[in-house]
Design a protein around this motif. Structure first.
Motif, PDB file in Angstrom:
ATOM      1  N   LEU A  21       3.516 -17.804   9.113  1.00  0.00           N
ATOM      2  CA  LEU A  21       3.612 -19.013   8.303  1.00  0.00           C
ATOM      3  C   LEU A  21       2.305 -19.807   8.327  1.00  0.00           C
ATOM      4  CD1 LEU A  21       7.224 -20.257   9.121  1.00  0.00           C
ATOM      5  CD2 LEU A  21       6.398 -19.245   6.987  1.00  0.00           C
ATOM      6  N   SER A  22       1.660 -19.838   9.475  1.00  0.00           N
ATOM      7  CA  SER A  22       0.379 -20.533   9.582  1.00  0.00           C
ATOM      8  C   SER A  22      -0.673 -19.862   8.699  1.00  0.00           C
ATOM      9  CB  SER A  22      -0.064 -20.553  11.047  1.00  0.00           C
ATOM     10  OG  SER A  22      -1.252 -21.265  11.195  1.00  0.00           O
ATOM     11  N   ALA A  23      -0.666 -18.544   8.666  1.00  0.00           N
ATOM     12  CA  ALA A  23      -1.611 -17.824   7.810  1.00  0.00           C
ATOM     13  C   ALA A  23      -1.328 -18.092   6.330  1.00  0.00           C
ATOM     14  CB  ALA A  23      -1.538 -16.328   8.100  1.00  0.00           C
ATOM     15  N   ILE A  24      -0.059 -18.154   5.973  1.00  0.00           N
ATOM     16  CA  ILE A  24       0.305 -18.445   4.585  1.00  0.00           C
ATOM     17  C   ILE A  24      -0.145 -19.856   4.201  1.00  0.00           C
ATOM     18  CG2 ILE A  24       2.277 -18.852   3.042  1.00  0.00           C
ATOM     19  CD1 ILE A  24       3.674 -16.521   4.532  1.00  0.00           C
ATOM     20  N   ILE A  25       0.047 -20.799   5.109  1.00  0.00           N
ATOM     21  CA  ILE A  25      -0.386 -22.179   4.838  1.00  0.00           C
ATOM     22  C   ILE A  25      -1.905 -22.244   4.682  1.00  0.00           C
ATOM     23  CG2 ILE A  25      -0.637 -24.446   5.932  1.00  0.00           C
ATOM     24  CD1 ILE A  25       2.214 -24.219   6.804  1.00  0.00           C
ATOM     25  N   LEU A  26      -2.610 -21.435   5.456  1.00  0.00           N
ATOM     26  CA  LEU A  26      -4.064 -21.406   5.343  1.00  0.00           C
ATOM     27  C   LEU A  26      -4.479 -20.993   3.934  1.00  0.00           C
ATOM     28  CD1 LEU A  26      -6.799 -21.612   6.836  1.00  0.00           C
ATOM     29  CD2 LEU A  26      -6.563 -19.177   7.320  1.00  0.00           C
ATOM     30  N   VAL A  27      -3.776 -20.029   3.365  1.00  0.00           N
ATOM     31  CA  VAL A  27      -4.091 -19.553   2.023  1.00  0.00           C
ATOM     32  C   VAL A  27      -3.672 -20.576   0.961  1.00  0.00           C
ATOM     33  CG1 VAL A  27      -3.549 -17.762   0.321  1.00  0.00           C
ATOM     34  CG2 VAL A  27      -3.957 -17.129   2.707  1.00  0.00           C
ATOM     35  N   LEU A  28      -2.526 -21.226   1.175  1.00  0.00           N
ATOM     36  CA  LEU A  28      -1.988 -22.157   0.180  1.00  0.00           C
ATOM     37  C   LEU A  28      -2.356 -23.614   0.441  1.00  0.00           C
ATOM     38  CD1 LEU A  28       1.615 -20.707  -0.166  1.00  0.00           C
ATOM     39  CD2 LEU A  28      -0.338 -20.331  -1.680  1.00  0.00           C
ATOM     40  N   ARG A  29      -3.327 -23.857   1.290  1.00  0.00           N
ATOM     41  CA  ARG A  29      -3.677 -25.230   1.664  1.00  0.00           C
ATOM     42  C   ARG A  29      -4.008 -26.091   0.445  1.00  0.00           C
ATOM     43  NH1 ARG A  29      -4.447 -27.373   6.384  1.00  0.00           N
ATOM     44  NH2 ARG A  29      -4.701 -25.382   7.426  1.00  0.00           N
TER      45      ARG A  29
END
Length: 92
Positions: A21-29
């Motif tokens: 989820l943290s990686a996804i948030i990094l992409v969708l920041r």
């Protein structure tokens, strides 16, 4: 954390989900804006709680010292990143 419990244990699965989820948030920041910062903060605090739970369920002196040092480092990084995120959201 994987060494303190099996790879299929609940705490390991939760840590894996938080990491993804943290990686996804990094992409969708850019799409999520300030909410992404709040979620990332929540994930970091969740990692601290999860690490504390893992150490509490399988204690040793070395683990306790390492978690203490890592927790202090994590809190220090959080204190640094909060103003950085604030500046990034206020700047034109």
């Amino acid at each position: 954390m994987v060494k303190s419990s099996s790879p299929t244990s609940r705490s390991t699965v939760v840590a894996t989900v938080l990491t993804v989820l943290s990686a996804i948030i990094l992409v969708l920041r850019g799409v999520l804006g300030l909410n992404a910062s709040y979620l990332e903060f929540l994930f970091q605090v969740s990692f601290l709680v999860l690490a504390g739970y893992s150490i509490h369920s399988n204690p040793s002196n070395v683990r306790l010292r390492v978690v203490g040092a890592v927790s202090l480092g994590t809190i220090a990084l959080l204190l640094i990143t909060i103003p950085l995120y604030g500046e990034a959201t206020v700047a034109p």
